[in-house]
Design a protein around this motif. Sequence first.
Motif, PDB file in Angstrom:
ATOM      1  N   GLY A  24       0.749  -1.257   0.000  1.00  0.00           N
ATOM      2  CA  GLY A  24       0.000   0.000   0.000  1.00  0.00           C
ATOM      3  C   GLY A  24       0.774   1.299   0.000  1.00  0.00           C
ATOM      4  N   ARG A  25       2.066   1.255   0.266  1.00  0.00           N
ATOM      5  CA  ARG A  25       2.814   2.508   0.356  1.00  0.00           C
ATOM      6  C   ARG A  25       3.152   3.058  -1.034  1.00  0.00           C
ATOM      7  N   LEU A  48      -1.517  -1.253   4.967  1.00  0.00           N
ATOM      8  CA  LEU A  48      -0.529  -0.271   5.442  1.00  0.00           C
ATOM      9  C   LEU A  48       0.095  -0.670   6.779  1.00  0.00           C
ATOM     10  N   ASN A  67      -2.211   5.226  10.100  1.00  0.00           N
ATOM     11  CA  ASN A  67      -3.002   6.240   9.401  1.00  0.00           C
ATOM     12  C   ASN A  67      -2.826   6.073   7.892  1.00  0.00           C
ATOM     13  N   LYS A  68      -3.576   6.850   7.150  1.00  0.00           N
ATOM     14  CA  LYS A  68      -3.541   6.757   5.686  1.00  0.00           C
ATOM     15  C   LYS A  68      -2.641   7.821   5.055  1.00  0.00           C
ATOM     16  N   ASN A  69      -1.759   8.424   5.826  1.00  0.00           N
ATOM     17  CA  ASN A  69      -0.912   9.501   5.312  1.00  0.00           C
ATOM     18  C   ASN A  69       0.076   9.046   4.248  1.00  0.00           C
ATOM     19  N   SER A  70       0.517   7.804   4.306  1.00  0.00           N
ATOM     20  CA  SER A  70       1.521   7.357   3.333  1.00  0.00           C
ATOM     21  C   SER A  70       0.982   6.190   2.505  1.00  0.00           C
ATOM     22  N   VAL A  71      -0.109   6.441   1.793  1.00  0.00           N
ATOM     23  CA  VAL A  71      -0.714   5.424   0.941  1.00  0.00           C
ATOM     24  C   VAL A  71      -0.512   5.827  -0.523  1.00  0.00           C
ATOM     25  N   ASP A 114      -1.376   6.655  -4.231  1.00  0.00           N
ATOM     26  CA  ASP A 114      -2.570   7.247  -4.861  1.00  0.00           C
ATOM     27  C   ASP A 114      -3.355   6.220  -5.659  1.00  0.00           C
ATOM     28  N   ALA A 137      -7.610   1.112   1.426  1.00  0.00           N
ATOM     29  CA  ALA A 137      -6.454   1.139   2.325  1.00  0.00           C
ATOM     30  C   ALA A 137      -6.859   0.529   3.662  1.00  0.00           C
ATOM     31  N   VAL A 140      -5.641   0.117   7.321  1.00  0.00           N
ATOM     32  CA  VAL A 140      -4.713   0.688   8.296  1.00  0.00           C
ATOM     33  C   VAL A 140      -4.513  -0.347   9.399  1.00  0.00           C
TER      34      VAL A 140
END
Length: 169
Positions: free
Chosen positions: A40-41, A64, A68-72, A74, A79, A81
Motif C-alpha cells: 500500500g505505500r 498499510l 493512518n492513511k498519510n503514506s498510501v 494514490d 487502504a 490501516v
Amino acid sequence: MRVIIGVMGPGENATPEDLRNAYELGQLIARSNLTLLTGGRPVGVMDAASRGAKQAGGLIIGILPSGNKNSVSDAVDIAIVTDLGQARNNINVLSSDVVIACGMGLGTVSEVALALKSGKYVILLNNDPKSYEFFYRFSPDRVFRTNTPQETIQLTHDILARLSLFETK
C-alpha cells in the motif's frame, strides 16, 4: 468473492527491473479481473504494481504498516490501516490466494516465508536463482520461479485453476 493476488517486493531498494515488472504485472492482474493486494505505500514494487493495476482498471487493496492513511499510494482503492509495522506482512500473505514476490528484499523474504509456512503458493518473479533455490528447499511443491510478468500471470492462472478459483479460457 474476488480472488486476491498479493504482489510483494522491495520498497525503497527496488531495482528499475523490479519496478517495470511490477507495473506490468499489476496491469495483467487487473486485466484478468483479479484483485491486487500490496503493502500500500507509495514506493517501490507496491506502488508500481498498484499503478499498473489502476491504469488497467483494476481493484487495489493496500495493507498499510502505519496507523493512518498519510503514506498510501494514490493508486490504492482500499487502504487497510493496521498500525502493525512489519507484522502486517502476515495479513498480506494470509489475505492473498497466491503470493508473487517481484524482486527480493528483507521484507519480501519474510512475506515469502510466511506464505510458504501458511501453505500458500508463491511465485518468485526475478532472475536470481539463489532465492528460488533457498525457498525451494523448504517447499518444493509450492514455490515457483518465473522470468517475465507474462509467465507469472500464466502460472498464476494455472495455480488458481488447480485451486478451482479461476477458470482457464
